[in-house]
Design an enzyme around this catalytic site. Structure first.
Site, PDB file in Angstrom:
ATOM      1  N   HIS A  12      26.203  42.781  12.464  1.00 29.79           N
ATOM      2  CA  HIS A  12      26.219  41.448  11.833  1.00 29.79           C
ATOM      3  C   HIS A  12      25.788  41.494  10.370  1.00 29.79           C
ATOM      4  O   HIS A  12      26.033  40.545   9.634  1.00 29.79           O
ATOM      5  CB  HIS A  12      25.304  40.498  12.617  1.00 29.79           C
ATOM      6  CG  HIS A  12      25.871  40.128  13.962  1.00 29.79           C
ATOM      7  ND1 HIS A  12      26.494  38.921  14.189  1.00 29.79           N
ATOM      8  CD2 HIS A  12      25.950  40.815  15.118  1.00 29.79           C
ATOM      9  CE1 HIS A  12      26.908  38.873  15.449  1.00 29.79           C
ATOM     10  NE2 HIS A  12      26.591  40.015  16.035  1.00 29.79           N
ATOM     11  N   ASP A  31      24.582  39.512   2.017  1.00 30.54           N
ATOM     12  CA  ASP A  31      24.585  38.840   3.318  1.00 30.54           C
ATOM     13  C   ASP A  31      25.756  39.374   4.132  1.00 30.54           C
ATOM     14  O   ASP A  31      26.839  39.560   3.582  1.00 30.54           O
ATOM     15  CB  ASP A  31      24.768  37.322   3.107  1.00 30.54           C
ATOM     16  CG  ASP A  31      23.995  36.493   4.106  1.00 30.54           C
ATOM     17  OD1 ASP A  31      23.832  36.952   5.245  1.00 30.54           O
ATOM     18  OD2 ASP A  31      23.567  35.378   3.757  1.00 30.54           O
TER      19      ASP A  31
HETATM   20  C1  GDG Z   1      23.004  37.246  10.586  1.00 30.15           C
HETATM   21  C2  GDG Z   1      23.478  37.833   9.250  1.00 30.15           C
HETATM   22  C3  GDG Z   1      25.670  36.697   9.562  1.00 30.15           C
HETATM   23  C4  GDG Z   1      19.669  27.682   9.632  1.00 30.15           C
HETATM   24  N1  GDG Z   1      18.682  26.825   9.381  1.00 30.15           N
HETATM   25  C5  GDG Z   1      18.570  26.026  10.446  1.00 30.15           C
HETATM   26  C6  GDG Z   1      19.544  26.396  11.368  1.00 30.15           C
HETATM   27  N2  GDG Z   1      20.202  27.430  10.845  1.00 30.15           N
HETATM   28  C7  GDG Z   1      21.302  28.138  11.471  1.00 30.15           C
HETATM   29  C8  GDG Z   1      22.575  27.942  10.695  1.00 30.15           C
HETATM   30  C9  GDG Z   1      23.339  29.221  10.983  1.00 30.15           C
HETATM   31  C10 GDG Z   1      22.238  30.238  11.234  1.00 30.15           C
HETATM   32  O1  GDG Z   1      21.039  29.543  11.450  1.00 30.15           O
HETATM   33  C11 GDG Z   1      22.041  31.184  10.044  1.00 30.15           C
HETATM   34  O2  GDG Z   1      23.114  32.057   9.995  1.00 30.15           O
HETATM   35  P1  GDG Z   1      23.427  32.979   8.731  1.00 30.15           P
HETATM   36  O3  GDG Z   1      24.758  33.572   8.931  1.00 30.15           O
HETATM   37  O4  GDG Z   1      23.363  32.151   7.516  1.00 30.15           O
HETATM   38  O5  GDG Z   1      22.269  34.061   8.632  1.00 30.15           O
HETATM   39  P2  GDG Z   1      21.403  35.067   9.623  1.00 30.15           P
HETATM   40  O6  GDG Z   1      20.538  34.288  10.527  1.00 30.15           O
HETATM   41  O7  GDG Z   1      20.706  35.987   8.694  1.00 30.15           O
HETATM   42  O8  GDG Z   1      22.468  35.901  10.524  1.00 30.15           O
HETATM   43  C12 GDG Z   1      24.484  36.917   8.604  1.00 30.15           C
HETATM   44  C13 GDG Z   1      25.175  36.255  10.928  1.00 30.15           C
HETATM   45  O9  GDG Z   1      24.201  37.155  11.436  1.00 30.15           O
HETATM   46  C14 GDG Z   1      26.328  36.159  11.933  1.00 30.15           C
HETATM   47  O10 GDG Z   1      27.010  37.366  12.055  1.00 30.15           O
HETATM   48  O11 GDG Z   1      26.500  35.680   9.027  1.00 30.15           O
HETATM   49  O12 GDG Z   1      24.960  37.478   7.396  1.00 30.15           O
HETATM   50  O13 GDG Z   1      22.360  38.043   8.381  1.00 30.15           O
HETATM   51  O14 GDG Z   1      24.120  29.089  12.134  1.00 30.15           O
HETATM   52  O15 GDG Z   1      23.195  26.781  11.155  1.00 30.15           O
HETATM   53  N3  GDG Z   1      19.712  25.759  12.547  1.00 30.15           N
HETATM   54  C15 GDG Z   1      18.877  24.707  12.809  1.00 30.15           C
HETATM   55  N4  GDG Z   1      17.889  24.324  11.959  1.00 30.15           N
HETATM   56  C16 GDG Z   1      17.697  24.947  10.781  1.00 30.15           C
HETATM   57  O16 GDG Z   1      16.781  24.599  10.022  1.00 30.15           O
HETATM   58  N5  GDG Z   1      19.052  24.030  13.964  1.00 30.15           N
END
Ligand code: GDG
Length: 485
Positions: A174, A372
């Site tokens: 990921h 990222d």
């Molecule tokens: C890893 C990789 C890759 C965020 N703040 C809140 C909240 N979120 C949710 C978002 C989103 C998720 O968390 C964050 O996803 P990201 O993709 O931005 O980042 P990582 O957690 O680092 O994930 C990344 C991912 O895996 C998938 O392959 O894209 O690059 O690092 O879904 O919506 N959800 C809630 N409250 C929040 O304050 N409910």
């Protein structure tokens, strides 16, 4: 399908560091709440149809016996089996916080100076990966398909082969995969690469990650002939975001935000507290914008939400202080008494409803990670922008940039002035251009959703020959690139 037919089919075994459930104490017993992320919703139909098991750590140190009853009850609800791997406090320390998050996480995000290459971490990483492999070996049958997720578990295939497991094994990373310049700094580089090459299929997020991986294989004099390597950019459950964002409650909450912060454009940043997310540089860019363009003062506010994460690590705590000082400095310099405040800062986890309302309310999303894997926030923002009258500013170092380059304003997050100018361009962008760009982004995110992602990965895993390799729609770059090399 009869239960008998179900038993003969190849089942899916998903393995990830954490189980997709939240465990809460209810008196002396445990309550299990089913997870609700995109990955879970996309894999759920597959797990239900084929039958399967999800193996992972339950998220709390301690013996699995304590929650086995709760997990069994959750099994009945979720339609697939949940199997917990038990980790003790030292394992959590050295495998999870140590090797995974102090070695692999910074290194794979191109930040080797933040790595702590402690040999003790590596020893525990190996033993914990063996533990996960044993948990898989206990449950997987030869015809089953085992899908391992992410950087915590790169050794699982090698351990499984050692245990004599003959199931098909696939891996999806990921986070980004670094170039040889960076990867070769890892003291255990050959061991990790060899372990990865024990998988039958390796999925990476982007074409760049795939190129980096192959360059590392070459640099270390290895061959990837027995492994298929593809890039499969992960998507979101677009329709579920769209539906939820369209509800009257979310709309009312979004309107309320504009009422609270009136007569200005709202710029939104939402990130987990992490040094890879580029939060301090982003704040500096916003400060630079206000300093150099007085006309922007009062006409724009930055809503910066930082979601608590890994707070037990001192480095993260320091970063939080630095962010808060910077916010204080900007607001101290520019806020107008009783009126406009430049940065609206929140340090908390948002409810899903608030998250959707922030997405809907924001005129500009400012997503500027230093690096990222993908960045789902960028995609979710677009999915929730029902009116399409808004702008996405995105770091060129987010995996999502490969797919979204056409519609987003791409920026180099290290270029503070460039980011400031991108905010200004977004603010001044004519309506027709905003609509056209956002429409294009949403079309692509809708088409390449998380269901399509699971589908293309599973088809790539099924293909036994070049001819059988998935010939999916040409818009998807993943399968074409996933040819065996
Ligand atoms: C890893 C990789 C890759 C965020 N703040 C809140 C909240 N979120 C949710 C978002 C989103 C998720 O968390 C964050 O996803 P990201 O993709 O931005 O980042 P990582 O957690 O680092 O994930 C990344 C991912 O895996 C998938 O392959 O894209 O690059 O690092 O879904 O919506 N959800 C809630 N409250 C929040 O304050 N409910």
């Amino acid at each position: 399908m009869s239960a008998h037919a179900g038993r003969r089919r190849s089942r899916l075994v998903v393995v990830s560091n954490r189980l997709p459930v939240a465990l809460k104490r209810a008196g002396r017993s445990w309550q299990v709440e089913a997870g609700s992320g995109g990955l879970v919703s996309a894999l759920l139909p597959v797990l239900r149809n084929r039958g399967g098991t999800w193996i992972g750590w339950a998220g709390a140190p301690g013996p699995t016996r304590e929650f086995s009853r709760a997990l069994a009850a959750a099994d009945r609800q979720s339609g697939y089996r949940l199997a917990a791997v038990a980790l003790d406090a030292r394992e959590v320390e050295d495998f999870y916080l140590g090797f995974s998050n102090e070695v692999i996480w910074p290194l794979f995000h191109d930040l080797p100076s933040r790595c702590n290459f402690d040999p003790r971490y590596w020893a525990t990483y190996q033993s914990v990966n063996r533990k996960y492999a044993k948990a898989v070996a206990r449950r997987a049958r030869p015809g089953d398909f085992v899908w391992v997720h992410d950087y915590h578990l790169m050794n699982v295939a090698a351990e499984l082969r050692r245990l004599g497991c003959r199931s098909r094994l696939a891996f999806f990373l990921h986070i980004p995969f670094p170039s040889p310049d960076v990867f070769l700094k890892l003291p255990w580089r050959s061991r990790i690469l060899d372990a990865l090459l024990e998988f039958d299929l390796i999925g990476l997020q982007t074409a760049r990650d795939r190129r980096n991986f192959l360059a590392c294989v070459e640099a270390l004099g290895r061959s990837a002939r027995a492994t298929r390597i593809g890039h499969f950019p992960i998507g979101i459950d677009y329709n579920s975001f769209l539906r939820a964002a369209a509800t009257p409650a979310v709309e009312a909450r979004a309107k309320e935000l504009h009422r609270l912060l009136p007569n200005r454009k709202l710029v939104l940043g939402i990130d987990r507290l992490d040094y890879t997310k580029g939060i301090t540089l982003r704040l500096r860019a916003f400060q630079d914008l206000l300093e150099r363009h007085p006309a922007m003062r009062g006409r724009v506010s930055l809503i910066q939400v930082v979601v608590p994460s890994r707070e037990e690590i001192p480095e993260y705590h320091r970063m939080k202080t630095e962010i808060e000082q910077l916010v204080g400095r900007i607001n101290g310099a520019f806020a107008r008494p009783g009126g406009w405040v430049p940065v609206w800062y929140e340090y908390r986890s948002l409810t899903r409803m608030d998250l959707l309302a922030y997405y809907r309310a924001a005129d500009i999303a400012l997503i500027t990670p230093l690096k990222d894997g993908m960045n789902l926030v960028a995609k979710e923002y677009c999915a929730c922008s029902i009116e399409e009258d808004c702008v996405l500013i995105l770091s060129e170092f987010a995996g999502a940039a490969e797919q979204l380059a056409g519609g987003a304003l791409l920026v180099n997050p290290y270029d503070v002035r460039g980011v400031a100018e991108a905010i200004r361009s977004a603010h001044r962008m004519p309506e027709a251009e905003r609509l056209a760009r956002m429409r294009g982004l949403r079309r692509s995110i809708r088409r390449e959703d998380v269901y399509r992602w699971v589908d293309s990965f599973l088809r790539a895993a099924r293909a036994r020959s070049l001819e059988e390799f998935p010939a999916s729609r040409p818009s998807s770059p993943a399968p074409a690139d996933g040819l065996p090399i």
